[in-house]
Design an enzyme around this catalytic site. Sequence first.
Site, PDB file in Angstrom:
ATOM      1  N   CYS A   1       0.808  -1.230   0.000  1.00  0.00           N
ATOM      2  CA  CYS A   1       0.000   0.000   0.000  1.00  0.00           C
ATOM      3  C   CYS A   1       0.835   1.271   0.000  1.00  0.00           C
ATOM      4  O   CYS A   1       0.318   2.337  -0.327  1.00  0.00           O
ATOM      5  CB  CYS A   1      -0.915   0.023   1.215  1.00  0.00           C
ATOM      6  SG  CYS A   1      -2.239  -1.153   1.040  1.00  0.00           S
TER       7      CYS A   1
HETATM    8  N1  CO8 Z   1     -20.604 -10.107   5.446  1.00  0.00           N
HETATM    9  C1  CO8 Z   1     -21.211 -10.306   6.651  1.00  0.00           C
HETATM   10  N2  CO8 Z   1     -20.539 -10.442   7.807  1.00  0.00           N
HETATM   11  C2  CO8 Z   1     -19.200 -10.379   7.763  1.00  0.00           C
HETATM   12  C3  CO8 Z   1     -18.491 -10.178   6.556  1.00  0.00           C
HETATM   13  C4  CO8 Z   1     -19.251 -10.057   5.365  1.00  0.00           C
HETATM   14  N3  CO8 Z   1     -18.690  -9.879   4.172  1.00  0.00           N
HETATM   15  N4  CO8 Z   1     -17.177 -10.158   6.822  1.00  0.00           N
HETATM   16  C5  CO8 Z   1     -17.054 -10.338   8.143  1.00  0.00           C
HETATM   17  N5  CO8 Z   1     -18.260 -10.497   8.720  1.00  0.00           N
HETATM   18  C6  CO8 Z   1     -18.579 -10.753  10.121  1.00  0.00           C
HETATM   19  C7  CO8 Z   1     -17.403 -11.359  10.867  1.00  0.00           C
HETATM   20  O1  CO8 Z   1     -17.363 -12.767  10.743  1.00  0.00           O
HETATM   21  C8  CO8 Z   1     -17.699 -10.946  12.282  1.00  0.00           C
HETATM   22  O2  CO8 Z   1     -18.660 -11.785  12.845  1.00  0.00           O
HETATM   23  P1  CO8 Z   1     -18.517 -12.220  14.399  1.00  0.00           P
HETATM   24  O3  CO8 Z   1     -18.589 -10.934  15.172  1.00  0.00           O
HETATM   25  O4  CO8 Z   1     -19.683 -13.130  14.583  1.00  0.00           O
HETATM   26  O5  CO8 Z   1     -17.184 -12.884  14.512  1.00  0.00           O
HETATM   27  C9  CO8 Z   1     -18.348  -9.593  12.110  1.00  0.00           C
HETATM   28  O6  CO8 Z   1     -18.839  -9.538  10.765  1.00  0.00           O
HETATM   29  C10 CO8 Z   1     -17.362  -8.481  12.314  1.00  0.00           C
HETATM   30  O7  CO8 Z   1     -16.202  -8.804  11.557  1.00  0.00           O
HETATM   31  P2  CO8 Z   1     -14.861  -8.037  11.714  1.00  0.00           P
HETATM   32  O8  CO8 Z   1     -14.595  -7.799  13.164  1.00  0.00           O
HETATM   33  O9  CO8 Z   1     -13.789  -8.713  10.896  1.00  0.00           O
HETATM   34  O10 CO8 Z   1     -15.288  -6.677  11.017  1.00  0.00           O
HETATM   35  P3  CO8 Z   1     -14.574  -5.312  11.073  1.00  0.00           P
HETATM   36  O11 CO8 Z   1     -15.512  -4.328  11.617  1.00  0.00           O
HETATM   37  O12 CO8 Z   1     -13.199  -5.414  11.666  1.00  0.00           O
HETATM   38  O13 CO8 Z   1     -14.388  -5.011   9.506  1.00  0.00           O
HETATM   39  C11 CO8 Z   1     -12.648  -5.029   7.859  1.00  0.00           C
HETATM   40  C12 CO8 Z   1     -13.612  -5.863   8.681  1.00  0.00           C
HETATM   41  C13 CO8 Z   1     -13.470  -4.176   6.916  1.00  0.00           C
HETATM   42  C14 CO8 Z   1     -11.751  -5.949   7.044  1.00  0.00           C
HETATM   43  C15 CO8 Z   1     -11.819  -4.139   8.787  1.00  0.00           C
HETATM   44  O14 CO8 Z   1     -11.262  -4.904   9.839  1.00  0.00           O
HETATM   45  C16 CO8 Z   1     -10.685  -3.418   8.090  1.00  0.00           C
HETATM   46  O15 CO8 Z   1     -10.881  -2.702   7.122  1.00  0.00           O
HETATM   47  N6  CO8 Z   1      -9.481  -3.543   8.612  1.00  0.00           N
HETATM   48  C17 CO8 Z   1      -8.310  -2.863   8.054  1.00  0.00           C
HETATM   49  C18 CO8 Z   1      -7.979  -3.535   6.813  1.00  0.00           C
HETATM   50  C19 CO8 Z   1      -6.901  -2.883   6.048  1.00  0.00           C
HETATM   51  O16 CO8 Z   1      -6.729  -1.704   5.959  1.00  0.00           O
HETATM   52  N7  CO8 Z   1      -6.150  -3.731   5.454  1.00  0.00           N
HETATM   53  C20 CO8 Z   1      -5.161  -3.282   4.571  1.00  0.00           C
HETATM   54  C21 CO8 Z   1      -5.143  -4.283   3.527  1.00  0.00           C
HETATM   55  S1  CO8 Z   1      -4.587  -3.684   2.035  1.00  0.00           S
HETATM   56  C22 CO8 Z   1      -2.894  -3.546   2.009  1.00  0.00           C
HETATM   57  O17 CO8 Z   1      -2.241  -3.312   2.939  1.00  0.00           O
HETATM   58  C23 CO8 Z   1      -2.205  -3.741   0.714  1.00  0.00           C
HETATM   59  C24 CO8 Z   1      -2.318  -5.083   0.229  1.00  0.00           C
HETATM   60  C25 CO8 Z   1      -1.930  -5.097  -1.202  1.00  0.00           C
HETATM   61  C26 CO8 Z   1      -3.053  -5.175  -2.159  1.00  0.00           C
HETATM   62  C27 CO8 Z   1      -3.734  -6.496  -2.177  1.00  0.00           C
HETATM   63  C28 CO8 Z   1      -4.526  -6.676  -3.424  1.00  0.00           C
HETATM   64  C29 CO8 Z   1      -5.299  -7.949  -3.464  1.00  0.00           C
END
Ligand code: CO8
Length: 373
Positions: free
Chosen positions: A156
């Site tokens: 990123c």
């Molecule tokens: N639909 C319904 N429910 C879902 C879904 C979904 N799609 N996904 C997760 N849930 C559920 C989970 O299972 C969880 O349920 P439970 O509480 O029963 O366990 C609940 O929803 C809450 O899940 P999370 O706690 O995981 O949800 P968050 O509020 O944390 O949101 C995110 C998830 C959106 C992923 C969030 O944690 C986030 O954005 N984190 C930061 C991510 C980030 O910035 N990452 C950077 C990655 S990119 C990067 O660095 C470069 C990579 C290079 C590029 C790659 C290209 C492929």
Amino acid sequence: MNQPIITGMGLWTPEHTITNEELVTAYNGWAEQFNNQHASEIEQGLVSAAPFSNAEFIEKASGIKSRFAYCKEGILDINRMRPLINERSDEEISIQAEISIAAAKAALQSANKEAKDIDAVIVACSYTQRAYPAIAIEVQHHLGITGFAFDMLVACSSGTFGLHRAYEMIKAGTAKSVLVINPEHTSPQVNYCDRDSHFIFGDVATATLIESSEQNRAQHSYEIISTKAATLFSNNIRSNFGYLARVNDTDPFSSDALFHQNGKKVFKEVCPMAAQHITEHLKENQLQPSDLRRWWLHQANINMNHLISKRLLGREATQDEAPIVLDRYANTASAGSLIAFNLHHEDLQQGDYGVICSFGAGYSIGSLLLKKC
Ligand code: CO8
């Protein structure tokens, strides 16, 4: 004087969009089929059932409503769940060079410059589609640029780190004009069968032209006052598919080979790091957050940006102060903050300050402090 100035910027946006609803319909269709096919193993506890996804969750948890895709075909097909892209021969232009050139041409045009004015090309992004020849050298060839070119990967923060290298070349006098391009073709690495990450990424390409101050200025140009970079090793965001796959028999479809992350940990650890990084960067330049007219922040998650701006300003930044583009573009890795810069800079007045900041895998954080010329 070798003062680095941003004189041009370009954005290439794919023609295909995929909404949350389209993505969720495809994913849930795949999940239902998977669960039916593995019903007995699931019942015996040998296989985990695929959970269902939800468009409202995606928008609330990430701020993402839609994303762009270089190739939509195949992504929504529940029997494929990945783009369908034909291999190109060595004689054909590569996809990343093709989208780089589209963004680069827009950047050159915005700066009123031609290929002969450019000394160096950096292609900086999360993945390059091959190891060599460098995509940057292919781009250089097709644009007719003399000089030199190279690729660099810092996930990123590739975009900001690439701009840092251009800044240093201009300062050192080894180049007078550097094109930094970020062809983020993320969709081939997205695991569209993973409920927790199938919605995160989109495809795009950005390009930025950095020149020394003695070159002719464009209408909208920005002095790069200073740069700051930081990295800290973390396994919380990984993509393991690499050239050793052939010898260790890695399955290119395994969830370990594709993008995967511990999103919650990333959120918790990266937000304070990014806020502290920006605060220190401003302090080193005798500035404080309230002195900034605009924040072009990394575009991974709207809640991350709100949290970071709250730490910096004591309140949530407005769309005018810290524009959000991830609602339409999703997370475009290193290009996110630069899309925001591309689309939201022309209203700044001479002397206004702004910061471009990326944060993500590595971990890696990169910032540039800008002042409108
Ligand atoms: N639909 C319904 N429910 C879902 C879904 C979904 N799609 N996904 C997760 N849930 C559920 C989970 O299972 C969880 O349920 P439970 O509480 O029963 O366990 C609940 O929803 C809450 O899940 P999370 O706690 O995981 O949800 P968050 O509020 O944390 O949101 C995110 C998830 C959106 C992923 C969030 O944690 C986030 O954005 N984190 C930061 C991510 C980030 O910035 N990452 C950077 C990655 S990119 C990067 O660095 C470069 C990579 C290079 C590029 C790659 C290209 C492929």
